[in-house]
Design an enzyme around this catalytic site. Structure first.
Site, PDB file in Angstrom:
ATOM      1  N   GLY A   1       0.825  -1.639  -0.347  1.00 29.49           N
ATOM      2  CA  GLY A   1      -0.236  -0.208   0.223  1.00 29.49           C
ATOM      3  C   GLY A   1       0.498   1.441   0.079  1.00 29.49           C
ATOM      4  N   LEU A   2       1.255   1.786  -1.436  1.00 32.74           N
ATOM      5  CA  LEU A   2       1.806   2.982  -1.500  1.00 32.74           C
ATOM      6  C   LEU A   2       1.505   4.696  -1.071  1.00 32.74           C
ATOM      7  CD1 LEU A   2       4.811   1.721  -3.261  1.00 32.74           C
ATOM      8  CD2 LEU A   2       4.676   1.634  -0.897  1.00 32.74           C
TER       9      LEU A   2
ATOM     10  N   HIS B   1      -8.985   6.275  20.790  1.00 33.10           N
ATOM     11  CA  HIS B   1      -8.089   7.133  21.173  1.00 33.10           C
ATOM     12  C   HIS B   1      -8.658   8.661  19.871  1.00 33.10           C
ATOM     13  CE1 HIS B   1      -4.472   9.483  18.307  1.00 33.10           C
ATOM     14  NE2 HIS B   1      -4.311   9.776  18.993  1.00 33.10           N
ATOM     15  N   ASN B   2      -8.908   8.292  18.493  1.00 35.66           N
ATOM     16  CA  ASN B   2      -9.619   9.146  17.598  1.00 35.66           C
ATOM     17  C   ASN B   2     -10.788   9.488  18.988  1.00 35.66           C
ATOM     18  OD1 ASN B   2      -7.550   7.719  16.421  1.00 35.66           O
ATOM     19  ND2 ASN B   2      -8.967   7.622  14.305  1.00 35.66           N
TER      20      ASN B   2
ATOM     21  N   GLU C   1     -10.398  12.406  20.773  1.00 35.86           N
ATOM     22  CA  GLU C   1      -9.569  13.133  19.326  1.00 35.86           C
ATOM     23  C   GLU C   1     -10.868  13.979  19.475  1.00 35.86           C
ATOM     24  OE1 GLU C   1      -8.179  12.635  14.936  1.00 35.86           O
ATOM     25  OE2 GLU C   1      -7.677  12.176  16.863  1.00 35.86           O
ATOM     26  N   TYR C   2     -12.155  13.196  19.450  1.00 38.75           N
ATOM     27  CA  TYR C   2     -12.982  13.863  18.341  1.00 38.75           C
ATOM     28  C   TYR C   2     -13.518  15.167  19.794  1.00 38.75           C
ATOM     29  CZ  TYR C   2     -14.804  11.685  14.779  1.00 38.75           C
ATOM     30  OH  TYR C   2     -14.503  11.127  13.145  1.00 38.75           O
TER      31      TYR C   2
ATOM     32  N   LYS D   1      -6.115   2.315  19.162  1.00 35.25           N
ATOM     33  CA  LYS D   1      -7.014   3.344  18.786  1.00 35.25           C
ATOM     34  C   LYS D   1      -8.271   4.259  18.039  1.00 35.25           C
ATOM     35  CE  LYS D   1      -4.848   5.855  15.343  1.00 35.25           C
ATOM     36  NZ  LYS D   1      -6.315   6.275  14.616  1.00 35.25           N
TER      37      LYS D   1
ATOM     38  N   GLY E   1       1.726   5.276   3.877  1.00 35.75           N
ATOM     39  CA  GLY E   1       2.457   3.789   3.919  1.00 35.75           C
ATOM     40  C   GLY E   1       3.498   4.305   3.227  1.00 35.75           C
TER      41      GLY E   1
ATOM     42  N   ARG F   1      -1.089  -2.664  -5.304  1.00 34.66           N
ATOM     43  CA  ARG F   1      -1.728  -3.051  -6.181  1.00 34.66           C
ATOM     44  C   ARG F   1      -1.246  -2.623  -7.850  1.00 34.66           C
ATOM     45  NH1 ARG F   1      -8.071  -3.308  -5.765  1.00 34.66           N
ATOM     46  NH2 ARG F   1      -7.996  -1.037  -5.957  1.00 34.66           N
ATOM     47  N   THR F   2      -1.400  -1.348  -7.637  1.00 37.85           N
ATOM     48  CA  THR F   2      -1.333  -0.443  -9.332  1.00 37.85           C
ATOM     49  C   THR F   2       0.786  -0.434  -9.042  1.00 37.85           C
ATOM     50  OG1 THR F   2      -3.203   0.875  -8.930  1.00 37.85           O
ATOM     51  CG2 THR F   2      -1.191   1.542 -10.222  1.00 37.85           C
TER      52      THR F   2
ATOM     53  N   SER G   1      -1.257   5.837  14.847  1.00 41.30           N
ATOM     54  CA  SER G   1      -2.177   7.596  14.615  1.00 41.30           C
ATOM     55  C   SER G   1      -0.468   9.481  15.254  1.00 41.30           C
ATOM     56  CB  SER G   1      -2.651   7.812  16.007  1.00 41.30           C
ATOM     57  OG  SER G   1      -2.374   8.930  16.106  1.00 41.30           O
TER      58      SER G   1
END
Length: 483
Positions: free
Chosen positions: A10-11, A187-188, A191-192, A184, A15, A34-35, A129
């Site tokens: 996953g670039l 955590h989010n 964060e909200y 996580k 990534g 993948r691409t 994160s």
């Protein structure tokens, strides 16, 4: 010849940045997308001349890795993760490790851990994160999954993670199966809440005190040097000072309709499922929903009246009240988040290290702040702490802030400025400190119309009673259950 320490699929930006982070810390990384043209572009661009091996197939990636193989997925959460697991699982050997570093929902991670382990492989679902910059220079990392996998990935993860001023890595094993992605998610959610409370203080300064952006910038700069020292206060300071190339203050050009990717909603839904009063984060999520009704609000503003009261007190005195209110509400936000983690640990049989989680969040992540050191200390002193509000440090901090906190809520109410997160935090505090709430009447109402029964204060817990309130209802009661 197998030579890479870890592989990454996953670039996208996260990534790429993680690969560059790993490589800069001395690890050789194999990468695949993948691409496949993205692999070539990356190696000709940001990855040029570095110890990075580009691969054009899953088979090539697996062949490039040292055993036990470690493959990290940085792809969009959901079906894409399952598709890659299905594609790669049979190319791996027993004891090899798959790592999902995306924002996956923790029930999916529980399911995937079970599946991968059934195939003799190991699985890690890890929260990462810190955004793009954190991925590049040091994020907070929250791994969970197959405990046997931790020893193999620990040297890499703890080296690429952010570190505290004391040198501790902001990465530690969280727990079994979905625990890492659950933490996580919390955590989010926090964060909200933090972001919403800061926005409410901004609204009170701008709409209640009539302050300009430069004045608010200076206030947040000062706050960032004390108890509220944190990443989110720091970037708020910078945002309020920022001007575009034409000298315009950008904050005033931004439409007031907030977006969200869903992790806050996951947190609130999970709290409802586990019966936990996550009121502050719930209000933060709903505040974003309300903001999204921009066209409706514009129309409503033409018809609905608010109070004519204006603030006429001393500005500096109120700003200090506001600072204390924000700090107190922040304590409640974390207290609620930790309550949710305690409930989940019981439900899913996780052995969570609460002080260790606070340490992970000390650096690299979006909610990083000096405040978290006190949470770590609280759980080190008492690992069985029932609620952060009962820790001596936080109990004393709330006691000192309470008068200011109440004055802020009163001022907001009198001037008609909404502060749903800060005011709901105060309501939670007042509810939690009451040894008797009006739920006795609520239970009577439920029993009256639905024969749902109730417990009595003069009888043991777990014994249920029904009253024939009208004389016409009979003595048959509904079964007792808790949602």
């Amino acid at each position: 010849m197998s030579q890479a320490d870890i592989g990454l699929i996953g670039l996208a930006v996260m990534g790429e940045n993680l690969i560059l982070n790993m490589e800069s810390k001395g690890f050789t990384v194999a990468c695949y997308n993948r691409t496949t043209s993205k692999v070539d572009d990356f190696l000709r661009g940001r990855g040029q001349g570095k110890n990075i091996i580009g691969c054009h197939s899953v088979e090539e990636l697996v062949a490039a890795l040292k055993k036990p193989r470690k493959v990290m997925l940085m792809v969009k959460a959901g079906d894409a993760v399952d598709a890659i697991i299905d594609q790669i699982i049979d190319h791996l050997d027993e004891g090899d490790i798959l790592i999902d570093g995306g924002n996956s929902h923790f029930p999916d991670t529980i399911r995937r851990t079970e599946f991968v382990e059934s195939k003799g492989r190991l699985y890690i679902g890890t929260g990462v994160s810190g955004g793009e910059e954190g991925a590049l220079i040091g994020p907070a990392i929250m791994p969970g999954g197959s405990p046997a996998a931790w020893k193999s990935v620990q040297p890499i993860f703890q080296k690429i993670a952010a570190h505290t001023a004391e040198g501790d890595p902001c990465c530690e094993w969280v727990g079994e199966n979905g625990a890492g992605h659950f933490v996580k998610m919390v955590h989010n959610g926090i964060e909200y809440g933090d972001m919403q409370m800061i926005c409410e203080t901004y609204h009170l300064m701008k709409g209640g005190l009539g302050m300009n952006n430069e004045g608010m910038h200076q206030v947040f700069a000062k706050w960032n040097e004390g108890e509220l020292d944190s990443y989110l206060v720091e970037i708020t300071r910078d945002i309020l000072h920022y001007k575009d190339e034409q000298g315009r203050e950008v904050i005033d050009l931004i439409l007031d309709a907030a977006g969200q990717k869903g992790t806050g909603k996951w947190t609130v839904r999970t709290a409802l499922d586990l019966g936990q009063p996550l009121t502050l984060i719930g209000e933060a999520v709903f505040a974003r929903c309300l903001s999204a009704l921009k066209e409706e609000r514009v129309e409503a503003a033409k018809h609905l009246e608010g109070p004519a009261t204006k603030f006429n007190g001393d500005r500096n005195t109120f700003l200090e009240d506001l600072r204390q209110a924000l700090y107190a509400a922040k304590i409640v936000s974390y207290a609620q988040g930790y309550q949710l983690m305690r409930a989940a640990a019981g439900e899913y049989k996780w052995n969570l290290n609460y002080g260790g989680i606070a340490l992970i969040w000390r650096g690299g992540c979006i909610i990083r702040s000096v405040f978290l050191g006190k949470i770590k200390e609280a759980f080190e002193k008492n690992p069985n702490l029932m609620n952060l509000l009962l820790d001596p440090f936080f109990k004393d901090a709330l006691k000192k802030a309470l008068p200011a906190w109440r004055r802020v809520v009163v001022m907001a109410t009198e001037t008609g400025i909404p502060i749903p997160a800060i005011s709901s935090a105060l309501a939670y505090y007042d509810g939690y400190r009451h040894d008797r709430l009006p739920a006795n009447l609520l239970q009577a109402q439920r029993d009256y119309f639905g024969a749902h029964t109730y417990e009595r204060i003069d009888k043991p817990r777990g014994e249920f009673f029904h009253t024939n309130w009208t004389g016409r209802g009979g003595d048959t009661a509904a079964s007792t259950y808790t949602v």
